[in-house]
Design a protein around this motif. Structure first.
Motif, PDB file in Angstrom:
ATOM      1  N   ALA A   3       9.331 -12.828   8.423  1.00 23.19           N
ATOM      2  CA  ALA A   3      10.509 -14.091   9.665  1.00 23.19           C
ATOM      3  C   ALA A   3      10.968 -15.219   8.026  1.00 23.19           C
ATOM      4  N   PRO A   4      11.689 -15.476   7.248  1.00 23.47           N
ATOM      5  CA  PRO A   4      11.110 -16.152   5.698  1.00 23.47           C
ATOM      6  C   PRO A   4      11.574 -17.635   6.232  1.00 23.47           C
ATOM      7  N   HIS A   5      10.472 -18.179   5.688  1.00 22.72           N
ATOM      8  CA  HIS A   5      11.123 -19.994   6.769  1.00 22.72           C
ATOM      9  C   HIS A   5      11.783 -21.429   5.359  1.00 22.72           C
ATOM     10  N   ALA A   6      11.778 -21.873   5.998  1.00 19.51           N
ATOM     11  CA  ALA A   6      13.400 -23.023   5.643  1.00 19.51           C
ATOM     12  C   ALA A   6      12.667 -23.129   3.987  1.00 19.51           C
ATOM     13  N   ASP A   7      11.816 -23.364   4.060  1.00 23.02           N
ATOM     14  CA  ASP A   7      11.813 -24.383   2.364  1.00 23.02           C
ATOM     15  C   ASP A   7      11.398 -22.934   1.482  1.00 23.02           C
ATOM     16  N   ASP A   8      10.974 -21.706   1.733  1.00 19.79           N
ATOM     17  CA  ASP A   8      11.082 -20.593   0.884  1.00 19.79           C
ATOM     18  C   ASP A   8      12.552 -20.834  -0.167  1.00 19.79           C
ATOM     19  N   VAL A   9      12.100 -20.053  -0.755  1.00 23.72           N
ATOM     20  CA  VAL A   9      13.224 -19.609  -2.676  1.00 23.72           C
ATOM     21  C   VAL A   9      13.860 -18.611  -1.423  1.00 23.72           C
ATOM     22  N   GLN A  10      15.282 -18.929  -1.248  1.00 22.39           N
ATOM     23  CA  GLN A  10      15.515 -17.413  -1.319  1.00 22.39           C
ATOM     24  C   GLN A  10      17.327 -17.423  -1.980  1.00 22.39           C
TER      25      GLN A  10
END
Length: 194
Positions: A94-101
């Motif tokens: 579950a990637p977080h909104a503040d992760d690098v994507q």
């Protein structure tokens, strides 16, 4: 030692369609989920890299590219489209909104993305790599990251390849020339404890 503020774990090509191509991925997914939690818990950064294409990007693939068969097949285009279920990050994560994507259209994580700019903005100098496949995204990204002067750690047992001998050769012989190679369990020994 690793400084969590300047370190990013890059989870590369851990997407539904690629994970599904490797046998017995349950323990691998568990290890990667654990290391994501560990890096987050230490205050480190997490980045997600996936390969997928928009319609215009399929049309621009040269016939000499390894991706040319994808561009030539309606079924493969559908499977590798940016909106296709198989190109999304595996549901185990579950990637977080503040992760690098980033979404890429080449093998390596840097050349067709703004990954370097996102890492620079966060002050990242060390990359911890987990990816599928070892002979694809991991190899390409190790080489690109080395040329960009990052400190590199490859998590041997958080990478996988369809060919185990190739994985073993890369993680045992090639990567140690320019990177630190450890298992997930050994990453804890590299963190700077103050």
């Amino acid at each position: 030692m690793l400084d969590p503020n300047r370190t990013a774990l890059l989870v590369m090509d851990y997407q539904e369609g690629i994970v599904g191509q490797l046998p017995g991925t349950g323990p691998l997914l568990d290890r990667v989920a654990g290391v994501v939690d560990d890096v987050r818990g230490r205050g480190g950064h997490v980045g997600w890299v996936r390969v997928a294409f928009e319609d215009t990007e399929f049309d621009a693939i040269p016939e000499t590219s390894m991706f040319a068969p994808i561009a030539a097949s309606a079924d493969l285009r559908a499977a590798m489209h940016a909106d296709a279920p198989g190109t999304q990050i595996h549901p185990k994560f579950a990637p977080h909104a503040d992760d690098v994507q980033v979404r890429k259209i080449r093998v390596g994580a840097f050349s067709t993305t703004d990954l370097a700019a996102q890492l620079e903005k966060r002050g990242i100098t060390t990359l911890v790599l987990a990816g599928l496949s070892t002979s694809g995204v991991v190899l390409s990204t190790v080489r690109e990251a080395m040329d960009r002067d990052y400190r590199i750690v490859v998590l041997r047992d958080a990478c996988g390849d369809r060919d185990q001998a190739t994985h073993d050769f890369l993680t045992g012989t090639v990567f140690p020339r320019t990177a630190t190679v450890v298992d997930v369990a050994g990453l804890g020994d590299l963190w700077d404890v103050q």
